[in-house]
Design an enzyme around this catalytic site. Structure first.
Site, PDB file in Angstrom:
ATOM      1  CB  THR A 145      59.516 132.880 -23.121  1.00 49.66           C
ATOM      2  OG1 THR A 145      59.214 131.839 -21.991  1.00 49.66           O
ATOM      3  CG2 THR A 145      61.031 132.871 -23.437  1.00 49.66           C
ATOM      4  CB  CYS A 169      59.089 126.298 -25.219  1.00 48.41           C
ATOM      5  SG  CYS A 169      57.631 126.651 -24.282  1.00 48.41           S
TER       6      CYS A 169
HETATM    7  P1  NAD Z   1      49.076 129.918 -24.773  1.00 49.73           P
HETATM    8  O1  NAD Z   1      48.903 130.294 -26.184  1.00 49.73           O
HETATM    9  O2  NAD Z   1      48.356 128.615 -24.419  1.00 49.73           O
HETATM   10  O3  NAD Z   1      48.343 130.880 -23.922  1.00 49.73           O
HETATM   11  C1  NAD Z   1      48.231 132.093 -24.149  1.00 49.73           C
HETATM   12  C2  NAD Z   1      46.845 132.854 -23.815  1.00 49.73           C
HETATM   13  O4  NAD Z   1      46.978 134.011 -23.682  1.00 49.73           O
HETATM   14  C3  NAD Z   1      45.610 132.422 -24.627  1.00 49.73           C
HETATM   15  O5  NAD Z   1      44.679 131.887 -23.702  1.00 49.73           O
HETATM   16  C4  NAD Z   1      45.282 133.836 -25.276  1.00 49.73           C
HETATM   17  O6  NAD Z   1      43.936 133.719 -25.424  1.00 49.73           O
HETATM   18  C5  NAD Z   1      45.632 134.728 -24.145  1.00 49.73           C
HETATM   19  N1  NAD Z   1      45.585 136.042 -24.443  1.00 49.73           N
HETATM   20  C6  NAD Z   1      46.102 136.470 -25.692  1.00 49.73           C
HETATM   21  N2  NAD Z   1      45.967 137.906 -25.766  1.00 49.73           N
HETATM   22  C7  NAD Z   1      45.269 138.253 -24.462  1.00 49.73           C
HETATM   23  C8  NAD Z   1      45.044 139.471 -24.192  1.00 49.73           C
HETATM   24  N3  NAD Z   1      45.321 140.563 -24.523  1.00 49.73           N
HETATM   25  N4  NAD Z   1      44.670 139.445 -22.670  1.00 49.73           N
HETATM   26  C9  NAD Z   1      44.544 138.505 -22.001  1.00 49.73           C
HETATM   27  N5  NAD Z   1      44.754 137.253 -22.551  1.00 49.73           N
HETATM   28  C10 NAD Z   1      45.375 137.072 -23.857  1.00 49.73           C
HETATM   29  O7  NAD Z   1      50.787 130.164 -24.384  1.00 49.73           O
HETATM   30  P2  NAD Z   1      51.510 129.340 -23.306  1.00 49.73           P
HETATM   31  O8  NAD Z   1      51.854 127.918 -23.742  1.00 49.73           O
HETATM   32  O9  NAD Z   1      50.525 129.423 -21.930  1.00 49.73           O
HETATM   33  O10 NAD Z   1      52.547 130.291 -23.342  1.00 49.73           O
HETATM   34  C11 NAD Z   1      52.545 131.660 -22.495  1.00 49.73           C
HETATM   35  C12 NAD Z   1      54.006 132.181 -22.460  1.00 49.73           C
HETATM   36  O11 NAD Z   1      54.605 131.378 -21.591  1.00 49.73           O
HETATM   37  C13 NAD Z   1      54.788 132.203 -23.715  1.00 49.73           C
HETATM   38  O12 NAD Z   1      55.420 133.232 -23.777  1.00 49.73           O
HETATM   39  C14 NAD Z   1      55.623 131.042 -23.735  1.00 49.73           C
HETATM   40  O13 NAD Z   1      56.901 130.841 -24.278  1.00 49.73           O
HETATM   41  C15 NAD Z   1      55.900 130.888 -22.150  1.00 49.73           C
HETATM   42  N6  NAD Z   1      56.317 129.380 -21.568  1.00 49.73           N
HETATM   43  C16 NAD Z   1      55.613 128.304 -22.036  1.00 49.73           C
HETATM   44  C17 NAD Z   1      55.798 127.195 -21.634  1.00 49.73           C
HETATM   45  C18 NAD Z   1      54.722 125.906 -22.250  1.00 49.73           C
HETATM   46  O14 NAD Z   1      55.312 124.706 -21.825  1.00 49.73           O
HETATM   47  N7  NAD Z   1      53.841 126.137 -22.702  1.00 49.73           N
HETATM   48  C19 NAD Z   1      56.701 126.823 -20.707  1.00 49.73           C
HETATM   49  C20 NAD Z   1      57.243 128.092 -20.028  1.00 49.73           C
HETATM   50  C21 NAD Z   1      56.866 129.101 -20.823  1.00 49.73           C
END
Ligand code: NAD
Length: 433
Positions: free
Chosen positions: A121, A261
């Site tokens: 997002t 979120c």
């Molecule tokens: P999360 O924190 O669970 O996962 C993010 C991952 O990215 C982590 O495993 C982290 O180690 C990895 N990461 C960080 N830097 C990195 C790099 N340089 N290279 C590779 N990997 C790297 O986050 P999430 O909940 O999966 O959310 C991810 C995105 O999706 C956010 O923008 C969030 O707003 C969006 N989103 C989340 C949800 C939800 O329900 N969790 C729903 C829709 C959208």
């Protein structure tokens, strides 16, 4: 298709597994070595119903691979999703450092034509900024696209496999066609793949979360008025929710929204607006109502004990995750309730079906952890319900009453019938009734 996903968190892991389930060859990449090691040895680092089975099946079929090697991922994948975190920075804006770091590394790895898709997002303009960063690093051709994710934790596999819509923001229709091809198996029941420009796609994600948060804050604020005037918010909810223009969802009064979120996305959207000279006053009020709702619940508990110190009181707390069916405790209402009660000198023994470990990492020994929901209430002065796990809906009230020092329940999720609770002899406090 060959798909790479950078960031193997809740979103990356689920969507990557679902792409593999549709027969694609998927590489899930993360910088967190422990996470990749765990996944490589068959351990799933998050709780999400159904995820373990999908991962196991697709790993066995050799369609799902895990790595910390971004360059190899990009080399082998035509479509590369960026699914890293976008947490709030200190001012409340989305912190895009993870996105931009990945973008730069992708740029260095682009040696043949690639499509890079922001699934995280991200505020409007970010996908084009990603394009600029990649272009600084490579002379090879590539395209960018925006494809926000709408899955809900706890129901993520279903949401991903059967989305109500897929939003695809592109600058070039040919890229749109490739992404539509990737998503076509997910929308066989006729749900739309909505092609649009990149900026509108980025905005759509924030607008959706902003409106859902608005519904929650609306009903929560109304619940406080219901308490004052003697109305029952549950009846009001069903009364308005049966109108198809309004709909029944996101109208449950409770402790306010939390999670990884809504809080950050609403905040980020109001920031984006202010940066562009627009004030989103409704969303500012939504945030204020959300803060007030949590405080309102804490005040209820405090008022019951004369608004003074809670020294010597011990509370059972059911539910730590920000919502049921997930172990995610990011910005969970439980954290705020726990902090407020600890600050007043109370002790807490908590139970959650799956979030004990993630809560333990954050809260340490500031609270106690019970092995089961009944163990938590043993000798407690009151029961506080924070998360509406199904297993809390029909408990053995006789057992609870016997275990509690006093038969007091503070229910932040309106799980029980107020009249029945009074008949059972409970001093039962809920929301908006
Ligand atoms: P999360 O924190 O669970 O996962 C993010 C991952 O990215 C982590 O495993 C982290 O180690 C990895 N990461 C960080 N830097 C990195 C790099 N340089 N290279 C590779 N990997 C790297 O986050 P999430 O909940 O999966 O959310 C991810 C995105 O999706 C956010 O923008 C969030 O707003 C969006 N989103 C989340 C949800 C939800 O329900 N969790 C729903 C829709 C959208």
């Amino acid at each position: 298709m060959h798909v790479g996903v950078m960031g193997t968190g809740y979103v990356g892991l689920v969507t990557g597994a679902c792409f593999a389930e549709m027969g694609n060859d998927v590489i899930l990449m993360d910088i967190d070595e422990a996470k990749i090691d765990a996944l490589s040895s068959g351990l799933v680092p998050i709780y999400e119903p159904g995820l373990e089975q999908i991962i196991a099946r697709n790993v066995a079929e050799k369609r799902l691979h895990f790595t910390t090697d971004l360059q190899a991922t990009v080399e082998q994948s035509l479509i590369n999703f960026i699914a890293v975190g976008t947490p709030p920075d200190q001012s409340g804006n989305a912190d895009l450092s993870q996105v931009f770091t990945v973008a730069r590394e992708i740029g260095r790895a682009v040696k043949t034509y690639k499509i890079i898709v922001t699934k995280s997002t991200v505020p409007v303009g970010t996908t084009h900024k990603v394009r600029e960063i990649i272009a600084e690093e490579t002379e090879h051709p590539f395209d960018v696209a925006s494809n926000p994710e709408f899955l809900k934790e706890g129901n993520a596999i279903d949401d991903c496999m059967k989305p109500e819509r897929v939003v695809v923001g592109v600058d070039d229709v040919r890229v749109g066609e490739i992404l539509k091809e990737l998503y076509s198996p997910f929308v066989r029941t006729g749900k739309p793949i909505l092609g649009m420009d990149v900026i509108s796609s980025e905005m759509t994600k924030y607008a959706a979360n902003g409106l859902l948060a608005t519904k929650i804050s609306f009903v929560n604020e109304l619940s406080r008025l219901c308490e004052r005037v003697g109305a029952n918010v549950e009846m009001v909810r069903t009364g308005i929710g049966s109108d198809s223009r309004i709909g029944p969802q996101f109208l449950f009064a409770g402790l306010g929204y939390g999670g990884s979120c809504f809080p950050k996305d609403v905040e980020a959207l109001t920031h984006t607006a202010r940066d562009h000279g627009v004030r989103l006053s409704i969303l500012e009020a939504v945030q204020e109502a959300n803060r007030a709702q949590k405080q309102h619940f804490i005040n209820k508990i405090s008022a019951h004990y004369g608004n003074g110190s809670l020294e010597g009181k011990r509370f059972a707390l059911w539910g730590l995750s920000f919502k049921p069916r997930t172990d995610d405790i990011r910005d969970a209402p439980s954290l705020e309730v726990i902090k407020a009660l600890l600050d007043k000198g109370a002790r807490i023994k908590a139970y959650d079906p799956v979030a004990m470990e993630s809560a333990g990492r954050l809260l340490g020994d500031s609270i106690e952890y019970a092995a089961g929901n009944y163990e938590a209430v043993e000798g407690a002065d009151a029961l506080i319900i924070v998360t509406e796990w199904n297993e809390f809906r029909h408990p053995d009230f006789t057992r609870i009453k016997e275990a509690l020092v006093e038969p007091v329940i503070f229910d932040g999720r309106n799980l029980y019938d107020s009249q029945k609770m009074a008949e059972l002899g409970f001093d039962y406090h809920s929301i908006g009734r």
